[in-house]
Motif scaffolding. Structure first.
Motif, PDB file in Angstrom:
ATOM      1  N   GLY A   1       0.798  -1.214   0.000  1.00 17.72           N
ATOM      2  CA  GLY A   1       0.000   0.000   0.000  1.00 17.72           C
ATOM      3  C   GLY A   1       0.826   1.256   0.000  1.00 17.72           C
ATOM      4  O   GLY A   1       2.057   1.225  -0.060  1.00 17.72           O
ATOM      5  N   ASN A   2       0.134   2.398   0.081  1.00 20.67           N
ATOM      6  CA  ASN A   2       0.803   3.692   0.000  1.00 20.67           C
ATOM      7  C   ASN A   2       1.318   4.139   1.367  1.00 20.67           C
ATOM      8  O   ASN A   2       1.165   3.447   2.374  1.00 20.67           O
ATOM      9  CB  ASN A   2      -0.140   4.742  -0.599  1.00 20.67           C
ATOM     10  N   ALA A   3       1.877   5.331   1.389  1.00 18.04           N
ATOM     11  CA  ALA A   3       2.507   5.837   2.601  1.00 18.04           C
ATOM     12  C   ALA A   3       1.503   6.024   3.730  1.00 18.04           C
ATOM     13  O   ALA A   3       1.781   5.691   4.887  1.00 18.04           O
ATOM     14  CB  ALA A   3       3.231   7.152   2.299  1.00 18.04           C
ATOM     15  N   SER A   4       0.322   6.555   3.411  1.00 17.72           N
ATOM     16  CA  SER A   4      -0.656   6.806   4.470  1.00 17.72           C
ATOM     17  C   SER A   4      -1.134   5.503   5.091  1.00 17.72           C
ATOM     18  O   SER A   4      -1.368   5.423   6.303  1.00 17.72           O
ATOM     19  CB  SER A   4      -1.838   7.607   3.934  1.00 17.72           C
ATOM     20  N   ALA A   5      -1.282   4.457   4.269  1.00 19.63           N
ATOM     21  CA  ALA A   5      -1.711   3.161   4.801  1.00 19.63           C
ATOM     22  C   ALA A   5      -0.653   2.573   5.723  1.00 19.63           C
ATOM     23  O   ALA A   5      -0.966   2.022   6.791  1.00 19.63           O
ATOM     24  CB  ALA A   5      -2.009   2.197   3.653  1.00 19.63           C
ATOM     25  N   LEU A   6       0.621   2.684   5.324  1.00 22.31           N
ATOM     26  CA  LEU A   6       1.699   2.158   6.160  1.00 22.31           C
ATOM     27  C   LEU A   6       1.832   2.970   7.441  1.00 22.31           C
ATOM     28  O   LEU A   6       2.057   2.420   8.521  1.00 22.31           O
ATOM     29  CB  LEU A   6       3.022   2.160   5.387  1.00 22.31           C
ATOM     30  N   THR A   7       1.680   4.279   7.322  1.00 20.63           N
ATOM     31  CA  THR A   7       1.755   5.143   8.510  1.00 20.63           C
ATOM     32  C   THR A   7       0.669   4.764   9.511  1.00 20.63           C
ATOM     33  O   THR A   7       0.907   4.741  10.725  1.00 20.63           O
ATOM     34  CB  THR A   7       1.600   6.622   8.101  1.00 20.63           C
TER      35      THR A   7
ATOM     36  N   SER B   1       5.394  -3.793  -4.269  1.00 21.07           N
ATOM     37  CA  SER B   1       6.075  -3.411  -5.504  1.00 21.07           C
ATOM     38  C   SER B   1       7.242  -2.473  -5.224  1.00 21.07           C
ATOM     39  O   SER B   1       7.349  -1.881  -4.140  1.00 21.07           O
ATOM     40  CB  SER B   1       5.091  -2.721  -6.442  1.00 21.07           C
ATOM     41  N   ILE B   2       8.080  -2.321  -6.212  1.00 21.90           N
ATOM     42  CA  ILE B   2       9.209  -1.387  -6.106  1.00 21.90           C
ATOM     43  C   ILE B   2       8.702   0.019  -5.851  1.00 21.90           C
ATOM     44  O   ILE B   2       9.241   0.752  -5.009  1.00 21.90           O
ATOM     45  CB  ILE B   2      10.049  -1.427  -7.399  1.00 21.90           C
ATOM     46  N   ALA B   3       7.645   0.413  -6.540  1.00 27.08           N
ATOM     47  CA  ALA B   3       7.131   1.783  -6.410  1.00 27.08           C
ATOM     48  C   ALA B   3       6.719   2.074  -4.971  1.00 27.08           C
ATOM     49  O   ALA B   3       7.094   3.092  -4.389  1.00 27.08           O
ATOM     50  CB  ALA B   3       5.954   1.993  -7.354  1.00 27.08           C
ATOM     51  N   ASN B   4       5.922   1.172  -4.386  1.00 28.59           N
ATOM     52  CA  ASN B   4       5.482   1.401  -3.007  1.00 28.59           C
ATOM     53  C   ASN B   4       6.625   1.311  -2.017  1.00 28.59           C
ATOM     54  O   ASN B   4       6.695   2.069  -1.057  1.00 28.59           O
ATOM     55  CB  ASN B   4       4.391   0.389  -2.633  1.00 28.59           C
ATOM     56  N   LEU B   5       7.538   0.377  -2.233  1.00 30.21           N
ATOM     57  CA  LEU B   5       8.684   0.235  -1.325  1.00 30.21           C
ATOM     58  C   LEU B   5       9.585   1.462  -1.391  1.00 30.21           C
ATOM     59  O   LEU B   5      10.147   1.884  -0.375  1.00 30.21           O
ATOM     60  CB  LEU B   5       9.473  -1.027  -1.665  1.00 30.21           C
TER      61      LEU B   5
ATOM     62  N   ASN C   1       7.917   4.156   0.594  1.00 30.55           N
ATOM     63  CA  ASN C   1       7.850   3.855   2.020  1.00 30.55           C
ATOM     64  C   ASN C   1       9.191   3.507   2.649  1.00 30.55           C
ATOM     65  O   ASN C   1       9.246   3.118   3.820  1.00 30.55           O
ATOM     66  CB  ASN C   1       6.878   2.686   2.247  1.00 30.55           C
ATOM     67  N   ALA C   2      10.295   3.631   1.897  1.00 27.29           N
ATOM     68  CA  ALA C   2      11.602   3.156   2.366  1.00 27.29           C
ATOM     69  C   ALA C   2      12.000   3.760   3.709  1.00 27.29           C
ATOM     70  O   ALA C   2      12.429   3.044   4.628  1.00 27.29           O
ATOM     71  CB  ALA C   2      12.675   3.440   1.314  1.00 27.29           C
ATOM     72  N   THR C   3      11.882   5.061   3.831  1.00 28.25           N
ATOM     73  CA  THR C   3      12.285   5.720   5.084  1.00 28.25           C
ATOM     74  C   THR C   3      11.437   5.217   6.246  1.00 28.25           C
ATOM     75  O   THR C   3      11.955   4.902   7.326  1.00 28.25           O
ATOM     76  CB  THR C   3      12.140   7.245   4.950  1.00 28.25           C
ATOM     77  N   ALA C   4      10.151   5.112   6.026  1.00 28.94           N
ATOM     78  CA  ALA C   4       9.260   4.638   7.085  1.00 28.94           C
ATOM     79  C   ALA C   4       9.555   3.185   7.446  1.00 28.94           C
ATOM     80  O   ALA C   4       9.494   2.799   8.616  1.00 28.94           O
ATOM     81  CB  ALA C   4       7.812   4.781   6.641  1.00 28.94           C
ATOM     82  N   ILE C   5       9.893   2.377   6.441  1.00 35.34           N
ATOM     83  CA  ILE C   5      10.212   0.960   6.685  1.00 35.34           C
ATOM     84  C   ILE C   5      11.446   0.834   7.569  1.00 35.34           C
ATOM     85  O   ILE C   5      11.456   0.109   8.574  1.00 35.34           O
ATOM     86  CB  ILE C   5      10.407   0.215   5.354  1.00 35.34           C
ATOM     87  N   ASN C   6      12.499   1.539   7.188  1.00 36.52           N
ATOM     88  CA  ASN C   6      13.743   1.453   7.971  1.00 36.52           C
ATOM     89  C   ASN C   6      13.601   2.089   9.344  1.00 36.52           C
ATOM     90  O   ASN C   6      14.330   1.746  10.281  1.00 36.52           O
ATOM     91  CB  ASN C   6      14.896   2.103   7.200  1.00 36.52           C
ATOM     92  N   GLY C   7      12.667   2.993   9.468  1.00 35.22           N
ATOM     93  CA  GLY C   7      12.489   3.678  10.742  1.00 35.22           C
ATOM     94  C   GLY C   7      11.529   2.988  11.688  1.00 35.22           C
ATOM     95  O   GLY C   7      11.309   3.451  12.806  1.00 35.22           O
ATOM     96  N   SER C   8      10.931   1.874  11.242  1.00 33.50           N
ATOM     97  CA  SER C   8       9.948   1.198  12.074  1.00 33.50           C
ATOM     98  C   SER C   8      10.514  -0.095  12.648  1.00 33.50           C
ATOM     99  O   SER C   8      10.951  -0.987  11.911  1.00 33.50           O
ATOM    100  CB  SER C   8       8.681   0.883  11.276  1.00 33.50           C
ATOM    101  N   SER C   9      10.444  -0.217  13.960  1.00 32.82           N
ATOM    102  CA  SER C   9      10.894  -1.438  14.627  1.00 32.82           C
ATOM    103  C   SER C   9       9.912  -2.585  14.414  1.00 32.82           C
ATOM    104  O   SER C   9      10.227  -3.743  14.696  1.00 32.82           O
ATOM    105  CB  SER C   9      11.061  -1.182  16.123  1.00 32.82           C
TER     106      SER C   9
END
Length: 816
Positions: free
Chosen positions: A152-158, A174-178, A181-189
């Motif tokens: 999903g998109n950034a708001s869904a992951l947030t 997908s690559i596009a969504n990743l 969301n890359a910063t949020a992914i790496n920043g989430s425990s």
């Protein structure tokens, strides 16, 4: 089972004997009576069960898988008396979806181990009551949800990372969504190492940006790279491209194929030769005709058998026919064991329509041999002549509860003797004319019903059911024929037709109710006092004659009727639902202490009322609190968004189940939609904002229920896709010039959606006179006139002209 099965006021000790009688079955008993055997029987006959009322204080306790198995039974519970207790694994997967479906019946959820409950994001995001279920799972502790296969998109992951109840997140994206969301992914425990599957095309994975993303930015968190492609894409060039990927990516690559029989057949050699196409990595998706072909059976069942994980047959609901089921059953076991369906149309059941001539023993064997996943969803409707139904009655009887309806045609009264054993399966037999036929005179100078009574004993004729309200003359004839024969006469018709008849001064039902044994609603709509147009006298007589309704269970009783309903001995159970304004003076503690009260729902509470309601809830005895089922907040968007903490506070308040925002601008919708409890939004905004491309997603947002548009030009009132034909646009305020306003047709002018008109750039000479419909001021819907004219004309207007008498529609003057 000690429960009482009731049909039309008569109690039976077993479900079988109750089902043998026409009408729906009301079940009353203790929670302990509902064993797996009993629940299975109830589930198999759920279409005939009206309500299940559990006596005493004990609740029904089930595991997650049993909630899924007995979902239709659970939904028949008269109140929220279900306790779900299981391990986290037992609560997860599709069982979590079942929890959402029966949420209104759940009293408590207990997770027996540490958890978390694992749920695929597709299931999690589609659940209507997701937050409320999370609250129940958490309880007084810290148990929560593990969301898998997020995409999903950034708001869904947030939303997920910010939800305290979500303990971990795995991704398949997908690559596009990743990338987004890359910063949020790496920043989430919550997103740990090796918890991401990259799922995309080779073209997208092979870009420099994707290589950096997968090989460096998210490297530690990427467990696998699944390249999605068709069978024809296994070319030398593409394989070379995969082999040229950086080792950090290439080592994680697998190939996932979803394709048709034709494409898989053409490329089968390459598929078998490629080790990256692993076991169970191919989905065959095609039509039944293509999958059942001889070459396809060899391909799927032999050539690439080990690599095929599933076979998806695309089928329209209307194509789930006897012939197609025979074809599916004839598939080799190696294929049939992998079959699933993509059925367009109804997906909650497999509607199988058969003619009576098709009910052969061969077809019975086919139906019984189908996989449970198909067979359990079969809803079989049989149509045909009475002669054909009688010829194949043994097969019809053997099919049991899978037969949900029989519609007989061309039946004579004489057929009733032979059809007696199938009587409870008939939804209609001679449905359009049976009343008239019964009242007809015969050659024996008796009525047709009189001859039937001679050939049928009173024991066989348990009742005479008229499938439509007959004429007064016909009913008089029928009642005369059954007099003295102990044959009960009942009437069944749609709720709409019953309402029309009961509202009539010469009501057939109302005039003859004392001679009718029961009245049933053929379209399944429960009859409630609040929705029937009847006199008090008719209600008093009718309430004891309704099939399965000798004791009423009423819902949505308004507070004004509370005392009347509470003291009505015919009302066994009831629930109250009303606005906060009407309930503000109610003594909630006394109301909720009533043992007959199932629950209380408060609607239309304003934001300002929530603190008072919460205080009232806190003051209640703990044993009463579960009866305060829900509070619905309805308020303006300005009040909901007036404070940054308001929406957050409402979301965390477990009493609040739904929020409805009124008068929101489109800009407000973006904020409101972030709260899952906001289930309805009415928008009030300008036409310019409505048309703005940037607002397109907000305009189409499913929870926006209506639009009130202002500053609308008259051009938008006609032509293709005009606002008047848009069902979501409920109010239109027009602002335009005199020429355009005068061009509005009478039909459009009289349309209820056209609320008011503002006339702009109007000359003094064009104002007209209030009350003169031929002038601008005289048009009823013209509410405001803005004048633009010379100073001389304006001065004259006020000194010697019409302006000496105040015209309230004239709002402004602009000197030009």
């Amino acid at each position: 089972m000690t429960a009482l099965y009731t049909v039309g006021g008569t109690g039976y000790s077993t479900l079988v004997t109750a089902l043998a009688n026409q009408g729906n079955v009301a079940v009353t008993g203790a929670a302990g009576d509902l064993s797996d055997t009993v629940l299975s029987e109830l589930e198999a006959n759920s279409a005939r069960i009206s309500t299940i009322t559990l006596s005493g204080n004990d609740n029904l306790s089930l595991t997650g898988s049993k909630v899924t198995s007995y979902k239709d039974v659970i939904l028949k519970l008269a109140s929220a008396k279900l306790n779900v207790a299981d391990t986290a694994a037992g609560m997860g997967g599709n069982n979590f979806k079942s929890l959402d479906a029966v949420y209104t019946k759940i009293n408590a959820i207990t997770v027996s181990d540490a958890g978390p409950v694992s749920v695929a994001y597709s299931v999690y995001s589609s659940n209507t009551n997701e937050q409320a279920i999370e609250d129940l799972i958490r309880g007084a502790g810290t148990k929560g949800i593990a969301v898998t296969n997020f995409s999903g998109n950034a708001s869904a992951l947030t939303a997920l990372t910010g939800d305290a109840d979500v303990k971990s997140i795995s991704l398949k994206d997908s690559i596009a969504n990743l990338t987004t969301n890359a910063t949020a992914i790496n920043g989430s425990s919550k997103i740990v190492s090796s918890s991401i599957t990259v799922f995309d095309t080779l073209a997208n994975i092979n870009t420099d940006a994707a290589k950096t993303l997968v090989g460096t930015t998210l490297a530690a968190k990427v467990s696998s790279v699944a390249i999605s492609m068709g069978a024809a894409d296994l070319s030398v060039e593409n394989l070379a491209t995969i082999n040229a990927l950086p080792d950090a990516i290439k080592s994680k690559v697998s190939i996932s194929i979803n394709d048709s029989v034709a494409n898989l057949n053409t490329n089968s050699t390459g598929i078998n030769a490629n080790s990256r196409v692993a076991s169970n990595s191919i989905t065959v998706s095609d039509t039944l005709a293509n999958i059942s072909a001889s070459a396809a059976k060899t391909l799927i069942g032999s050539t690439i058998a080990s690599k095929v994980s599933s076979v998806v047959i695309s089928l329209a609901a209307a194509d789930v026919t006897t012939a197609n089921l025979q074809t599916i059953y004839a598939l080799p076991d190696a294929i049939k064991s992998k079959v699933s369906f993509s059925i367009s149309g109804s997906v909650n059941s497999v509607p199988l329509a058969m003619s009576a001539t098709e009910m052969t023993s061969a077809n019975l064997a086919i139906i019984n041999a189908l996989p449970d996943s198909i067979k359990s969803n079969i809803s079989l409707s049989i149509t045909g002549s009475a002669t054909d139904i009688i010829r194949n009655s043994d097969t019809i009887t053997a099919l049991g509860s899978k037969v949900t309806s029989i519609v007989g045609t061309n039946a004579s009264i004489a057929n009733l003797t032979t059809l007696n054993s199938l009587k409870n399966k008939f939804t209609a037999i001679g449905i359009t004319d049976i009343g008239a036929n019964l009242a007809q005179s015969t050659s024996t100078n008796h009525t047709a019903l009189g001859d039937a009574i001679t050939s049928w004993t009173s024991g066989k004729i348990s009742g005479l059911k008229l499938f439509a309200i007959p004429s007064s003359t016909a009913l008089t004839t029928i009642l005369s024929a059954v007099s003295g024969n102990s044959i009960a006469v009942s009437v069944s018709d749609t709720a709409s037709n019953l309402n029309k008849d009961l509202a009539s001064a010469s009501s057939v039902i109302g005039s003859n109710i004392s001679n009718l044994s029961s009245v049933a609603v053929s379209d399944g709509t429960l009859l409630k006092k609040a929705v029937l147009n009847m006199s008090s006298a008719q209600y008093t007589a009718l309430k004891i004659k309704l099939t399965g309704q000798n004791t009423f269970i009423l819902s949505t009783v308004p507070y004004a009727d509370y005392n009347t309903v509470k003291n009505d001995t015919a009302v066994l159970k009831y629930s109250v639902q009303d606005t906060y304004a009407n309930l503000a003076s109610a003594d909630l503690s006394t109301m909720l202490s009533n043992t007959s009260l199932l629950g209380l729902k408060i609607t239309n509470a304003a934001v300002a009322d929530v603190s008072t309601i919460s205080a009232q809830y806190a003051a209640l005895s703990p044993s009463y609190r579960n009866k305060l089922n829900s509070v619905t907040v309805t308020d303006t968007s300005s009040n909901l968004l007036g404070s940054a903490s308001t929406l957050t506070s409402l979301r965390s308040n477990n009493l609040i189940k739904n929020i409805y925002a009124t008068g929101a601008s489109l800009a407000n919708v973006l904020t409101l939609k972030s709260n899952p409890k906001v289930t309805g939004i009415t928008v009030s905004d300008t036409e310019a904002n409505f048309k703005l491309g940037a607002n397109a997603s907000l305009v189409s947002y499913s929870r926006v229920t209506s639009f009130s548009l202002t500053a609308v030009g008259t051009a938008s009132l006609s032509g293709t896709n005009n606002y008047l034909s848009n069902s979501k646009i409920t109010s239109i305020d027009v602002a335009d010039t005199l020429t355009n306003i005068n061009a509005i047709s009478d039909t459009i002018m009289n349309n209820s959606k056209l609320n008011q008109i503002t006339a702009n750039s109007i000359l003094i000479s064009q104002i007209g006179t209030v009350g003169d419909a031929t002038t601008l001021s005289g048009k009823t819907k013209v509410a405001a006139i803005n004048v633009s004219d010379s100073w001389a004309n304006i001065k004259t207007y006020f000194s010697t002209g019409p302006g000496t008498t105040q015209n309230l529609k004239v709002k402004s003057f602009t000197v030009v």
